[in-house]
Design a protein around this motif. Structure first.
Motif, PDB file in Angstrom:
ATOM      1  N   GLU A  22       0.822  -1.219   0.000  1.00 14.61           N
ATOM      2  CA  GLU A  22       0.000   0.000   0.000  1.00 14.61           C
ATOM      3  C   GLU A  22       0.852   1.262   0.000  1.00 14.61           C
ATOM      4  O   GLU A  22       0.515   2.240  -0.673  1.00 14.61           O
ATOM      5  N   LYS A  23       1.962   1.264   0.736  1.00 15.84           N
ATOM      6  CA  LYS A  23       2.828   2.449   0.758  1.00 15.84           C
ATOM      7  C   LYS A  23       3.503   2.676  -0.592  1.00 15.84           C
ATOM      8  O   LYS A  23       3.724   3.812  -0.993  1.00 15.84           O
ATOM      9  N   LEU A  24       3.823   1.591  -1.296  1.00 12.87           N
ATOM     10  CA  LEU A  24       4.535   1.712  -2.569  1.00 12.87           C
ATOM     11  C   LEU A  24       3.604   1.923  -3.757  1.00 12.87           C
ATOM     12  O   LEU A  24       3.971   2.593  -4.727  1.00 12.87           O
ATOM     13  N   PHE A  25       2.387   1.360  -3.697  1.00 10.42           N
ATOM     14  CA  PHE A  25       1.494   1.383  -4.855  1.00 10.42           C
ATOM     15  C   PHE A  25       0.159   2.087  -4.610  1.00 10.42           C
ATOM     16  O   PHE A  25      -0.581   2.326  -5.551  1.00 10.42           O
ATOM     17  N   LYS A  27      -3.134   3.086  -1.403  1.00 10.93           N
ATOM     18  CA  LYS A  27      -4.035   2.489  -0.411  1.00 10.93           C
ATOM     19  C   LYS A  27      -4.981   1.486  -1.066  1.00 10.93           C
ATOM     20  O   LYS A  27      -5.561   1.748  -2.110  1.00 10.93           O
ATOM     21  N   GLY A  28      -5.102   0.309  -0.443  1.00 11.71           N
ATOM     22  CA  GLY A  28      -6.002  -0.721  -0.935  1.00 11.71           C
ATOM     23  C   GLY A  28      -5.489  -1.479  -2.151  1.00 11.71           C
ATOM     24  O   GLY A  28      -6.210  -2.302  -2.717  1.00 11.71           O
ATOM     25  N   TYR A  29      -4.253  -1.221  -2.556  1.00 11.01           N
ATOM     26  CA  TYR A  29      -3.706  -1.821  -3.781  1.00 11.01           C
ATOM     27  C   TYR A  29      -3.529  -3.330  -3.626  1.00 11.01           C
ATOM     28  O   TYR A  29      -3.106  -3.812  -2.584  1.00 11.01           O
ATOM     29  N   LYS A  30      -3.842  -4.062  -4.669  1.00 13.99           N
ATOM     30  CA  LYS A  30      -3.640  -5.510  -4.726  1.00 13.99           C
ATOM     31  C   LYS A  30      -2.721  -5.812  -5.911  1.00 13.99           C
ATOM     32  O   LYS A  30      -2.871  -5.223  -6.987  1.00 13.99           O
ATOM     33  N   LEU A  31      -1.796  -6.759  -5.715  1.00 14.60           N
ATOM     34  CA  LEU A  31      -0.869  -7.145  -6.777  1.00 14.60           C
ATOM     35  C   LEU A  31      -1.629  -7.777  -7.946  1.00 14.60           C
ATOM     36  O   LEU A  31      -2.608  -8.500  -7.746  1.00 14.60           O
ATOM     37  N   ASN A  32      -1.157  -7.515  -9.162  1.00 19.42           N
ATOM     38  CA  ASN A  32      -1.753  -8.062 -10.383  1.00 19.42           C
ATOM     39  C   ASN A  32      -0.877  -9.189 -10.912  1.00 19.42           C
ATOM     40  O   ASN A  32       0.300  -8.985 -11.201  1.00 19.42           O
ATOM     41  N   LYS A  33      -1.463 -10.380 -11.040  1.00 16.79           N
ATOM     42  CA  LYS A  33      -0.708 -11.554 -11.468  1.00 16.79           C
ATOM     43  C   LYS A  33      -0.257 -11.420 -12.917  1.00 16.79           C
ATOM     44  O   LYS A  33      -1.059 -11.169 -13.810  1.00 16.79           O
ATOM     45  N   LEU A  34       1.047 -11.594 -13.132  1.00 17.37           N
ATOM     46  CA  LEU A  34       1.612 -11.675 -14.470  1.00 17.37           C
ATOM     47  C   LEU A  34       1.612 -13.131 -14.927  1.00 17.37           C
ATOM     48  O   LEU A  34       1.157 -13.461 -16.011  1.00 17.37           O
ATOM     49  N   LYS A  35       2.143 -14.023 -14.044  1.00 16.62           N
ATOM     50  CA  LYS A  35       2.140 -15.453 -14.349  1.00 16.62           C
ATOM     51  C   LYS A  35       2.337 -16.253 -13.068  1.00 16.62           C
ATOM     52  O   LYS A  35       2.934 -15.776 -12.105  1.00 16.62           O
ATOM     53  N   GLY A 105       8.543   2.693  -5.012  1.00 13.09           N
ATOM     54  CA  GLY A 105       7.447   2.322  -5.906  1.00 13.09           C
ATOM     55  C   GLY A 105       6.878   3.560  -6.565  1.00 13.09           C
ATOM     56  O   GLY A 105       7.329   4.679  -6.300  1.00 13.09           O
ATOM     57  N   PRO A 106       5.848   3.400  -7.382  1.00 12.36           N
ATOM     58  CA  PRO A 106       5.278   4.550  -8.090  1.00 12.36           C
ATOM     59  C   PRO A 106       4.534   5.545  -7.197  1.00 12.36           C
ATOM     60  O   PRO A 106       4.368   6.702  -7.558  1.00 12.36           O
ATOM     61  N   LYS A 107       4.086   5.119  -5.995  1.00 11.62           N
ATOM     62  CA  LYS A 107       3.297   6.003  -5.128  1.00 11.62           C
ATOM     63  C   LYS A 107       3.982   6.335  -3.818  1.00 11.62           C
ATOM     64  O   LYS A 107       3.412   7.033  -2.991  1.00 11.62           O
ATOM     65  N   GLY A 108       5.198   5.796  -3.606  1.00 10.17           N
ATOM     66  CA  GLY A 108       5.874   6.084  -2.349  1.00 10.17           C
ATOM     67  C   GLY A 108       7.114   5.237  -2.195  1.00 10.17           C
ATOM     68  O   GLY A 108       7.515   4.516  -3.110  1.00 10.17           O
ATOM     69  N   GLU A 109       7.704   5.353  -1.027  1.00 11.66           N
ATOM     70  CA  GLU A 109       8.911   4.577  -0.734  1.00 11.66           C
ATOM     71  C   GLU A 109       8.886   4.099   0.707  1.00 11.66           C
ATOM     72  O   GLU A 109       8.177   4.656   1.539  1.00 11.66           O
ATOM     73  N   VAL A 110       9.665   3.054   0.952  1.00 20.97           N
ATOM     74  CA  VAL A 110       9.741   2.437   2.270  1.00 20.97           C
ATOM     75  C   VAL A 110      11.205   2.187   2.573  1.00 20.97           C
ATOM     76  O   VAL A 110      11.941   1.685   1.716  1.00 20.97           O
ATOM     77  N   GLU A 111      11.625   2.517   3.771  1.00 19.93           N
ATOM     78  CA  GLU A 111      12.972   2.194   4.240  1.00 19.93           C
ATOM     79  C   GLU A 111      12.867   0.933   5.092  1.00 19.93           C
ATOM     80  O   GLU A 111      12.107   0.905   6.056  1.00 19.93           O
TER      81      GLU A 111
END
Length: 190
Positions: A22-25, A27-35, A105-111
């Protein structure tokens, strides 16, 4: 009877907690399956992040899903040189006393204060495979890779779980050293 199994190369990747997703992508973001990956329930996501260390960065590191309870990046030893850190060779999940870094990430960063490792070579085995091979969880074995640049890997950790599919994992550097290809058959020799 030969004890054979497939091998696969594991490129640099990162596992994230839901909080860090959520911090990187967002709030409420869910990963999208590539494979789907070879291990049941595991997948490569479409999402990528950058990992920043004291001396450099790794751009476009693939996020694997699903979310985990600890954020952990698995990189090669050469990647560590690029970042300016020395990742310890560890079993997945063992991040105590490992270096950290910044994840962007596109919406933030985490240390993260820890969590960057070079994953130990290992074999995933279903309980049935372990019984057939005469092995148990946390055994260490030797595995022979055939071919022009063939070699024998020592200190290969066996990980047994009812949710695993039989496959050995090495990082890209180890795989390139012996010219191994994904899905190639190798032999457990001791």
């Amino acid at each position: 009877m030969k004890k054979e199994l497939p091998i696969a190369l594991s490129n640099r990747h990162i596992h994230l907690t839901n909080e860090h997703i959520e911090k990187l992508f967002g709030k409420g973001y869910k990963l999208n399956k590539l494979k789907d990956l070879s291990q049941p329930g595991q997948f490569a996501s479409k999402e990528k992040v950058d990992i920043v260390g004291p001396k450099g960065e790794l751009k476009g590191v693939r996020v694997l899903g699903p979310a985990r309870n600890k954020t952990q990046a698995e990189i090669s030893l050469s990647d560590g040189f690029k970042l300016g850190i020395k990742p310890p060779v560890r079993n997945s999940g063992d991040i105590e006393d490992s270096p950290g870094g910044k994840i962007v990430g596109p919406k933030g960063e985490v240390e993260i204060g820890r969590g960057i490792i070079a994953a130990s070579r290992h074999i995933h085995m279903h309980i049935k495979d372990a019984k057939e091979f005469g092995l148990k969880d946390n055994d260490t074995v030797r595995v022979k890779v055939p071919g022009e640049r063939g070699l024998t890997f020592d200190n290969v950790l066996v990980r047994v779980n009812e949710n695993y599919a039989l496959e050995m994992h090495v990082d890209v550097e180890e795989g390139n050293a012996c010219g191994v290809k994904n899905g190639q058959i190798v032999e457990l020799v001791g």
